[in-house]
Design a protein around this motif. Structure first.
Motif: not given
Lengths: 130, 449, 488
Positions: B289-298, B303-304, C463-465
């Motif tokens: 529900k939160m607006a705005g950008r979001l960064v996630g890990e993957t 597999g890096k 690229t780095p990744i």
């Protein structure tokens, strides 16, 4: 493209399986392929709700897109497929089977006659390109 | 000015395009209005421009010339050299939104670290990549509540001691929606206790918004109000000063559903009001529900570990008119600056800065309370700002302080008629004991004038 | 190499920054209000510097290379802007200082308001909006306030061309309007017939990007605006593409009623990895009273002895405040510096060279990439990143392969009306040599798409990744660093 013969189809890419006054609703193989990897499903209706044809019953998000699922029929919701909330990717793998979305009864019969059959829906998908 | 073309290159390029002159490229522009004469000053060289800008800056009195006791939403803190040095790197400064993660891991990981810091400070599960400033973040919190209840709850309760500019921005944003209203606070004294808000909460209330420390500097434990709010299914939002959270219980501990705030105290210059940093954090269950950008890990194919913008299907470029906000950019570089600031100052340093602010404010309060004609107006613990009731109009006192190179406090009478003659003074690590003593001397002098 | 996070690098007890001991007696802290733990990282100064320097090296930037991201105007950001924006007389001013002590700031804002109004042909400009989308919001709220003020409440719809940026419909919805899409015609212009049909007395206005998002100047722009005005609507100009028309044409002269600027595109303020932007809004005379306050104005005229006094005024029917204080002032300083170094002739030359560069690049790739609309373009153009005889290749693959040639990819999949769109905006600050290298890379990739498609599908390679698993990111939602147990 899998378009089962025994289902009815709505222009907004939902299917309806009719069985003695009870209707099961889901989204089509075409819809899931357009969305690609589905990661999220949220229901906007609950068991017991009265819904009208065209009401939004769920929203689906993939990595690249978001879509609203609207009901192809009016009636009363008797079940929602809660398992899908944890495993929305099933909509990609089994859109006509395990990944049904809601079941509805007391359906308005008039709504059903306005839906497409498999052949018309196939034409409709082809018209829109892939 | 910054285009590199030579005459012969231009000619060659026009030949390749197949037109005679640059003017021919603009035939689609209605002829009548083509090539208007613009009335602008003649162009300057870099040397001249720098001189001009320096002259403009010389027309200001800045806090490099003045001792600053003015706060009220923007604070004079020390910004360590490292912060500006790093954010000036062209690799950060001249990149754009990290849409292509393979060539944007620097920005993405930095935002991920920013999100982590904000989550840690606020005690919430997730933070987004930031909003424009504290006021717009607060307005986005209100809009989030609107959508959370699908517009079915129309009442918003805003604490009377919320920053008045935040309230104004919230009101503007709400005016785009039908059947919504701001309830209660007009009837309340800004000095009243937050418990007074309870009477306004009902089943139609979408959100209750309070500030911590509030606009008047006071610290309240909002646990009871949060409980009452939740009992009616209403969302509880807390506007914070993130620096105060180095010292104080994080809002996550007393039941906040959303924490927003002005991030400027975290290493951002006052810069006449911007660019600043809109903090926005919430609980896991509201993340979509939160607006705005979001960064996630993957991970990548090998597999890096790597980072991407995620949950983008919530945003305007995909949802278009169904998106709950039109926000596109965040305050990327400013979020980076605050992440660098907190990383450098660290766990011990941030607490130290907060304590310095606290002790200086309390020293000042104790001294000011002894000056004849002035009295403290604090009915609760306070952080680094407090209210002084003055013997004369605040404007008059401030004019006198300015003669002594002192930037006085905020005139609360501007926003709260009941607080005429009341000044809000702010203290930070930048104020020495001598500064504070001088302030007290001049305050005494004005009273006796 | 994977760079650890600040939390992974953290060592308990390490100090990066020392502060003086308190020079005042200590006061008791409010015990019951204090937090028990503060889970923040602990690093040395060098570790912080090295960490963020290493991170920066993983970014592609304008300073490092060609960045033809369509609609984003990734032009060179002059270094002098960064100097002027850091003059202590600006950075150290508090936004609530008495106006007499900040006349330098106010003169700067006043002149910037006037310059932007002059460049665009509008009557007044507010500097308050924080970004382009924020400016759009202000513009549409002004349109709404205008109709409501006239008691015209039946206007509930905003027309938006199908080629528009997603912020246009999202903005309209936030402002309480229903969005009605307008189709484009075969030449990439607004479809006039469709527009006439849609223009009823229920439309509040049209949001028009011109040059539009396929890089074309609408050939019928005067007619489009006229049709909307005839129906009683107002025309909003999305200034995203203003870099094409500085000194070429003024939107106000064409009949636009309100428009936002992007200082971070057109006027060279840095993009900063996604902000801060700055989105001032200009309006025609009859909309000035609705602007968000405060505006900077002369509040006391000068005379032979005294300078005029600059201060703030509140428009009488203002839509209200949209941001704390007065906007992204630091960006105003940079844009002011930029405009003062250009003057009228310099600004016109900016747009001329931006358009020259785009058309030159287009001339170099024509024939090898499909062009949805083959016309003279403005500052950018759109090609299709797919070929009938290379069925597996998509625009995204072309983009990823461009990274192997050390270029930033163009904008992908926008505008939505073009199949597999690649939107290319070179800007005026790039040399012919750079454009040639980029064109050569595009031509090479078009060839590879047919001869070695796997090279594109598996790109990028240097690229780095590599390509990242976005499904995993969205499903698992790891949005925070791991926090070491010792500070739990």
């Amino acid at each position: 493209m899998n378009i089962p013969q025994n289902l009815k189809y709505e222009k907004t890419d939902e299917w309806a399986a009719v069985d003695a006054g009870k209707v099961t609703i889901g989204i089509t193989d075409y819809a899931q392929s357009q969305l690609s990897d589905i990661v999220f499903l949220e229901y906007l209706v609950a068991t017991g709700d009265d819904i009208k044809k065209g009401d939004v019953i769920a929203t689906i998000e993939s990595v690249k897109a978001a879509a609203e699922v609207s009901s192809p029929v009016s009636g009363k919701v008797t079940a929602v497929n809660d398992d899908l909330i944890q495993t929305p990717e099933k909509i990609n793998t089994d859109p006509y089977g395990e990944a049904w979305l809601v079941k509805v009864e007391d359906v308005d019969v008039g709504d059903l006659s306005s839906l497409m059959d498999a052949a018309s829906y196939e034409n409709y998908c082809q018209e829109r390109g892939h | 000015m910054f285009y590199p073309h030579t005459e012969s290159e231009r000619a060659e390029m026009l030949r390749s395009i197949g037109v005679q002159s640059i003017e021919d490229l603009f035939v689609d522009v209605p002829e009548k209005y083509r090539f208007p004469k613009l009335d602008l000053p003649p162009s300057l060289t870099e040397m001249e421009a720098v001189t001009l800008m320096q002259e403009l800056a010389n027309e200001n009195y800045s806090t490099h010339d003045l001792i600053c006791f003015l706060g009220a939403g923007a604070y004079n803190h020390y910004v360590p050299a490292v912060v500006d040095n790093l954010i000036r790197r062209g690799e950060f400064l001249t990149a754009y939104t990290p849409y292509q993660p393979e060539v944007s891991q620097g920005t993405l990981q930095a935002i991920f670290e920013y999100q982590s810091i904000i989550a840690a400070l606020t005690g919430m599960d997730v933070s987004n990549a930031s909003h424009y400033d504290g006021a717009t973040a607060a307005a986005e919190a209100v809009v989030m509540a609107y959508h959370n209840f699908r517009g079915k709850r129309g009442k918003y309760i805003i604490s009377p001691s919320l920053n008045p500019q935040f309230r104004q921005v919230i009101n503007t944003y709400l005016s785009g929606y039908d059947n919504v209203s701001v309830a209660g606070p007009d009837e309340l004294d800004p000095m009243s206790s937050p418990d007074e808000l309870e009477q306004f909460i009902d089943m139609d209330t979408a959100m209750v918004i309070v500030q911590y420390p509030d606009f008047l500097g006071r610290i309240y434990d909002y646990a009871q109000l949060a409980n009452k709010t939740h009992a009616l299914g209403t969302l509880f939002a807390v506007v914070v000063n993130p620096l105060a959270l180095a010292l104080l219980k994080p809002p996550g501990e007393f039941g906040a559903d959303v924490v927003v705030g002005e991030g400027q105290p975290l290493g951002i210059p006052m810069m006449y009001g911007g660019p600043y940093l809109g903090i926005f954090a919430t609980k896991k269950e509201y993340v979509r529900k939160m607006a705005g950008r979001l960064v996630g890990e993957t991970v990548d194919e090998q597999g890096k570990r790597g980072y991407v913008l995620t949950l983008t299907a919530r945003e305007q470029h995909i949802r278009r008119e169904k998106a709950t906000s039109n926000i596109c950019t965040n305050q990327g570089l400013i979020a980076l600056a605050s992440a660098i600031y907190v990383s450098l100052v660290g766990k011990q340093g941030l607490r130290q800065v907060a304590e310095l602010c606290y002790h200086k404010a309390h020293y000042a309060a104790q001294k000011i309370s002894q000056i004849e004609g002035y009295s403290l107006c604090c009915n609760a613990p306070y952080f680094h700002e407090f209210i002084v009731c003055c013997p004369k109009p605040v404007e008059e006192i401030n004019a006198h302080l300015l003669e002594h190179q002192i930037l006085g406090g905020y005139d609360l009478g501007k926003n709260f008629p009941s607080l005429d003659h009341h000044m809000l003074l702010a203290f930070t690590e930048m104020n020495s004991r001598d500064d504070i003593d001088l302030l007290c001397d001049v305050l005494a002098e004005v009273a006796n004038d | 190499m994977t760079e650890p996070t600040i939390y992974e690098m953290s060592v308990a007890g390490r100090v990066g920054m020392k502060y003086p001991q308190p020079d005042v007696p200590l006061s008791p802290l409010p015990d019951d209000m204090l937090r028990r733990d503060l889970p923040l990282p602990e690093l040395s100064e060098l570790e912080v510097v090295r960490h963020f320097t290493n991170l920066s090296s993983k970014n592609y930037s304008i300073d490092g290379g060609f960045y033809p991201l369509g609609s984003c105007t990734m032009k060179y950001n002059p270094k002098v802007n960064e100097e002027t924006a850091r003059i202590p007389g600006f950075t150290g001013t508090h936004p609530l200082q008495p106006i007499e002590t900040v006349q330098g700031n106010l003169i700067l804002m006043y002149e910037l308001q006037n310059w932007l109004a002059e460049i665009s042909g509008f009557s007044a400009v507010t500097l308050q909006p924080a970004a382009g989308a924020h400016g759009e919001y202000v513009g549409v709220m002004i349109i709404r306030a205008y109709h409501r003020d006239r008691g015209d409440l039946k206007r509930t719809k905003i027309l938006i061309p199908d080629s528009a940026h997603g912020t246009n419909p999202a903005t309209s919805a936030m402002s309480g309007y229903n969005v009605v899409p307008v189709p484009s015609d075969a030449r990439g212009n607004v479809d006039l017939e469709a527009l006439r049909t849609l223009c009823t007395d229920e439309i509040a206005g049209l949001m028009l990007t011109n040059p539009n998002t396929v890089g074309l100047f609408d050939e019928n722009v005067l007619e489009v605006i006229n049709i909307v005005h005839q129906a009683g609507g107002l025309v909003y100009g999305d200034g995203a593409n203003f870099n094409a028309v500085l000194g070429i044409v003024r939107p106000g002269d064409l009949g636009f009623d309100v428009m936002h600027f992007n200082l971070h595109k057109t006027f060279s303020t840095p993009h900063g990895g996604g902000g801060p932007g700055s989105g001032p809004v200009g309006v025609v005379e009859h909309l000035v009273e609705f602007l968000p306050g405060p505006l900077v104005d002369v509040i006391k005229e000068g005379d032979a002895d005294d300078y005029p006094l600059f201060g703030f005024v509140e428009p009488p029917k203002s839509i209200g405040r949209v941001k704390s204080f007065y906007g992204q002032f630091g960006m105003h300083v940079r844009a002011y510096t930029y405009i003062s170094m250009h003057g009228a002739a310099g600004l016109r030359a900016v747009s001329e060279h931006a358009v020259l560069n785009a058309n030159y690049l287009l001339s170099r790739v024509r024939g090898k990439y499909k062009l949805p609309y083959d016309r003279i373009c403005m500052h950018e153009f759109v090609v299709e990143g797919s070929w009938d005889d290379a069925p597996d290749i998509r625009a995204l693959d072309v983009s990823k392969r461009l990274m192997d040639y050390n270029f930033h990819p163009p904008t992908n999949y926008f505008p939505l009306i073009v199949h597999e769109a690649l939107m290319i905006e070179p800007t005026e600050t790039e040399s012919k040599q750079t454009l040639d290298q980029f064109a050569d890379a595009l031509l090479k990739i078009a060839e590879e798409a047919h001869t070695q498609p796997d090279l594109l599908k598996s790109a990028p390679h240097n690229t780095p990744i590599g390509r990242l698993d976005e499904v995993k990111a969205a499903k698992e939602l790891v949005l925070c660093c791991w926090i070491p147990e010792d500070i739990e």
